[in-house]
Scaffold this motif. Structure first.
Motif, PDB file in Angstrom:
ATOM      1  N   VAL A  88       3.033   5.794  20.603  1.00 27.24           N
ATOM      2  CA  VAL A  88       3.084   5.067  19.323  1.00 27.24           C
ATOM      3  C   VAL A  88       2.194   4.303  18.878  1.00 27.24           C
ATOM      4  O   VAL A  88       1.302   3.859  19.526  1.00 27.24           O
ATOM      5  N   LEU A  89       1.939   4.242  17.328  1.00 27.20           N
ATOM      6  CA  LEU A  89       0.744   3.527  16.722  1.00 27.20           C
ATOM      7  C   LEU A  89       1.030   2.094  17.046  1.00 27.20           C
ATOM      8  O   LEU A  89       2.185   1.588  17.415  1.00 27.20           O
ATOM      9  N   ILE A  90      -0.050   1.386  17.316  1.00 28.52           N
ATOM     10  CA  ILE A  90      -0.059  -0.006  17.567  1.00 28.52           C
ATOM     11  C   ILE A  90       0.201  -0.620  16.071  1.00 28.52           C
ATOM     12  O   ILE A  90      -0.262  -0.392  15.180  1.00 28.52           O
ATOM     13  N   PRO A  91       1.179  -1.615  16.164  1.00 27.29           N
ATOM     14  CA  PRO A  91       1.591  -2.114  14.664  1.00 27.29           C
ATOM     15  C   PRO A  91       0.481  -2.960  14.028  1.00 27.29           C
ATOM     16  O   PRO A  91      -0.224  -3.514  14.814  1.00 27.29           O
ATOM     17  N   ARG A  92       0.295  -2.632  12.839  1.00 25.25           N
ATOM     18  CA  ARG A  92      -0.702  -3.183  12.008  1.00 25.25           C
ATOM     19  C   ARG A  92      -0.394  -4.424  11.332  1.00 25.25           C
ATOM     20  O   ARG A  92       0.825  -4.578  10.826  1.00 25.25           O
ATOM     21  N   ASN A  93      -1.243  -5.510  10.842  1.00 26.74           N
ATOM     22  CA  ASN A  93      -0.817  -6.500  10.153  1.00 26.74           C
ATOM     23  C   ASN A  93      -0.489  -6.130   8.695  1.00 26.74           C
ATOM     24  O   ASN A  93       0.485  -6.858   8.216  1.00 26.74           O
ATOM     25  N   PRO A 183       4.179   6.300   6.756  1.00 20.24           N
ATOM     26  CA  PRO A 183       4.126   7.742   7.571  1.00 20.24           C
ATOM     27  C   PRO A 183       2.564   7.791   7.600  1.00 20.24           C
ATOM     28  O   PRO A 183       1.833   7.093   7.499  1.00 20.24           O
ATOM     29  N   PRO A 184       2.302   8.986   8.174  1.00 21.59           N
ATOM     30  CA  PRO A 184       0.824   9.440   8.492  1.00 21.59           C
ATOM     31  C   PRO A 184       0.019   9.362   7.109  1.00 21.59           C
ATOM     32  O   PRO A 184       0.717  10.339   6.153  1.00 21.59           O
ATOM     33  N   TYR A 185      -1.166   8.737   6.953  1.00 22.12           N
ATOM     34  CA  TYR A 185      -1.565   8.701   5.758  1.00 22.12           C
ATOM     35  C   TYR A 185      -3.138   8.815   5.776  1.00 22.12           C
ATOM     36  O   TYR A 185      -3.826   8.792   4.936  1.00 22.12           O
ATOM     37  N   VAL A 186      -3.813   8.931   7.216  1.00 18.43           N
ATOM     38  CA  VAL A 186      -5.195   9.006   7.202  1.00 18.43           C
ATOM     39  C   VAL A 186      -5.633  10.332   7.074  1.00 18.43           C
ATOM     40  O   VAL A 186      -5.059  11.279   7.543  1.00 18.43           O
ATOM     41  N   LEU A 187      -6.730  10.761   6.266  1.00 26.03           N
ATOM     42  CA  LEU A 187      -7.239  12.116   5.797  1.00 26.03           C
ATOM     43  C   LEU A 187      -8.152  12.466   7.142  1.00 26.03           C
ATOM     44  O   LEU A 187      -8.786  11.603   7.698  1.00 26.03           O
ATOM     45  N   ASN A 197     -11.695   3.363  19.359  1.00 21.81           N
ATOM     46  CA  ASN A 197     -10.463   3.290  20.298  1.00 21.81           C
ATOM     47  C   ASN A 197      -9.105   4.011  19.561  1.00 21.81           C
ATOM     48  O   ASN A 197      -8.189   4.191  20.219  1.00 21.81           O
ATOM     49  N   VAL A 198      -9.298   3.743  18.145  1.00 20.20           N
ATOM     50  CA  VAL A 198      -8.190   4.267  17.420  1.00 20.20           C
ATOM     51  C   VAL A 198      -7.905   5.645  17.653  1.00 20.20           C
ATOM     52  O   VAL A 198      -6.996   6.396  17.977  1.00 20.20           O
ATOM     53  N   LEU A 199      -9.217   6.488  17.184  1.00 23.27           N
ATOM     54  CA  LEU A 199      -9.235   7.865  17.146  1.00 23.27           C
ATOM     55  C   LEU A 199      -8.935   8.535  18.645  1.00 23.27           C
ATOM     56  O   LEU A 199      -8.328   9.549  18.826  1.00 23.27           O
ATOM     57  N   LEU A 205      -0.609  12.415  15.662  1.00 24.33           N
ATOM     58  CA  LEU A 205       0.763  12.784  14.993  1.00 24.33           C
ATOM     59  C   LEU A 205       1.267  11.676  13.899  1.00 24.33           C
ATOM     60  O   LEU A 205       1.550  12.155  12.816  1.00 24.33           O
ATOM     61  N   ALA A 206       0.918  10.413  14.294  1.00 26.90           N
ATOM     62  CA  ALA A 206       1.280   9.339  13.484  1.00 26.90           C
ATOM     63  C   ALA A 206       0.345   9.050  12.638  1.00 26.90           C
ATOM     64  O   ALA A 206       0.489   8.197  11.559  1.00 26.90           O
ATOM     65  N   LEU A 207      -0.873   9.524  12.659  1.00 28.89           N
ATOM     66  CA  LEU A 207      -2.167   9.061  11.576  1.00 28.89           C
ATOM     67  C   LEU A 207      -2.352   9.884  10.788  1.00 28.89           C
ATOM     68  O   LEU A 207      -2.657   9.409   9.437  1.00 28.89           O
ATOM     69  N   PHE A 237       6.907   2.213   0.599  1.00 34.14           N
ATOM     70  CA  PHE A 237       6.037   2.833   1.233  1.00 34.14           C
ATOM     71  C   PHE A 237       4.725   1.961   1.565  1.00 34.14           C
ATOM     72  O   PHE A 237       4.220   1.342   0.830  1.00 34.14           O
ATOM     73  N   GLU A 238       4.276   2.225   2.958  1.00 31.24           N
ATOM     74  CA  GLU A 238       2.869   1.898   3.113  1.00 31.24           C
ATOM     75  C   GLU A 238       2.169   2.940   2.736  1.00 31.24           C
ATOM     76  O   GLU A 238       2.349   4.072   2.798  1.00 31.24           O
ATOM     77  N   ILE A 239       0.993   2.878   2.173  1.00 34.83           N
ATOM     78  CA  ILE A 239       0.055   3.761   1.854  1.00 34.83           C
ATOM     79  C   ILE A 239      -1.528   3.694   2.109  1.00 34.83           C
ATOM     80  O   ILE A 239      -1.970   2.614   2.563  1.00 34.83           O
TER      81      ILE A 239
HETATM   82  N1  GLN Z   1      -3.302   1.961   9.040  1.00 36.94           N
HETATM   83  C1  GLN Z   1      -3.299   2.618   9.929  1.00 36.94           C
HETATM   84  C2  GLN Z   1      -4.684   2.767  10.370  1.00 36.94           C
HETATM   85  O1  GLN Z   1      -5.686   2.666   9.493  1.00 36.94           O
HETATM   86  C3  GLN Z   1      -2.864   4.182   9.587  1.00 36.94           C
HETATM   87  C4  GLN Z   1      -1.277   4.094   9.375  1.00 36.94           C
HETATM   88  C5  GLN Z   1      -0.884   5.283   9.012  1.00 36.94           C
HETATM   89  O2  GLN Z   1      -1.258   6.459   9.036  1.00 36.94           O
HETATM   90  N2  GLN Z   1       0.482   5.228   8.603  1.00 36.94           N
HETATM   91  O3  GLN Z   1      -5.126   3.057  11.405  1.00 36.94           O
END
Ligand code: GLN
Length: 286
Positions: A88-93, A183-187, A197-199, A205-207, A237-239
């Motif tokens: 799972v994604l680590i929760p962000r601020n 939802p996933p939103y990183v291009l 460390n994120v990549l 799948l979540a990114l 939405f978070e975007i």
């Molecule tokens: N905010 C996250 C990041 O920048 C991405 C979260 C998402 O894709 N929903 O790593």
């Protein structure tokens, strides 16, 4: 071996991948988690017998670049600790700001659907903070659902978890007053801007979304919202900060009004929300 020597050894290795001050904090955190020692004990240079295997493992994971939240197995979110693991994604601020906005605006009895729940941080926090909320959370990933269920149990939150793919046509979950999603939103083309460390450790799948279809999940969710939100229901939405206008347009297409773009604490467009317009009965076909 004494604590100070071990501390210095770990620190010198970690400074090869982290800035000095961050490395110091990380070593202290794994010491506290695995040795039950405080900074005072380290300053006192207390002896340690055998180095626990769990500490060595934690250090090996850190030096391999794994985020500290996975290594410790938990991350803070809106005043609580959530179990997190590489599934799972680590929760962000920024996501705490999304939750805060909803908590402030929706105090009554509200039936909520969280789409793509991951660790469950949004859904569980809403279930705990909005006293009368009835929350359902979906995710496509079995790993994520297992972690989210575990978090709900540990934090004493009651909600429903269902395995669903956001991209499927009909979710068959009934109607809701509020839908929310991060939802996933990183291009794909933004990969080069991201931290290693994120990549290398957080779930792809979540990114990520393809460059050719950045709004893939927003389109699907706005459609679900049009079909399954009650009149005057809300969609949050978070975007991706680069797509505020496009997400607003997508929501307009699906019949939303009073759409707002909300900036996060860093001044970036981060949240879009709007209301499902009530059907105008005069123009409704016979
Ligand atoms: N905010 C996250 C990041 O920048 C991405 C979260 C998402 O894709 N929903 O790593």
């Amino acid at each position: 071996m004494n604590l100070r020597t071990l501390y210095k050894h770990y620190l010198s290795e970690l400074t090869s991948i982290y800035p000095d001050s961050e490395a110091k904090t990380l070593v202290m955190w794994i010491f506290e988690a695995h040795l039950s020692v405080s900074r005072k004990d380290i300053l006192n240079n207390s002896p340690i017998g055998i180095i626990p295997e769990s500490l060595e493992k934690a250090f090996t994971r850190l030096i391999a670049g794994e985020p500290i939240q996975y290594v410790l197995g938990e991350a803070p979110f809106y005043g609580r600790f959530f179990h997190v693991a590489p599934g799972v994604l680590i929760p962000r601020n920024e996501t705490e700001e999304l939750v805060q906005l909803i908590v402030q605006k929706h105090k009554g009895k509200v039936k909520i659907l969280d789409l793509g729940t991951g660790s469950g941080c949004i859904a569980i926090t809403l279930a705990l903070e909005c006293a009368k909320a009835e929350v359902t959370a979906i995710d496509i990933s079995d790993d994520a659902l297992a972690i989210a269920k575990h978090n709900a149990e540990t934090l004493n939150a009651k909600l429903n978890f269902v395995k669903k793919d956001i991209l499927q046509a009909d979710l068959q979950l009934g109607t809701f007053d509020l839908m929310v999603s991060n939802p996933p939103y990183v291009l794909e083309r933004e990969r080069s801007l991201m931290q290693k460390n994120v990549l290398e450790h957080e779930p792809q799948l979540a990114l990520f979304v393809p460059d050719s279809d950045p709004l893939r999940f927003y389109k699907a969710i706005a459609k679900h919202a049009r079909e399954n939100l009650k009149s005057n229901g809300y969609l949050y939405f978070e975007i991706n900060e680069a797509f505020g206008v496009e997400v607003v347009e997508q929501m307009k297409l699906e019949g939303f009004s009073d759409i707002q773009i909300y900036q996060d604490i860093n001044g970036k467009d981060r949240i879009v929300y709007g209301k499902k317009t009530e059907l105008d009965k005069s123009t409704k076909p016979e």
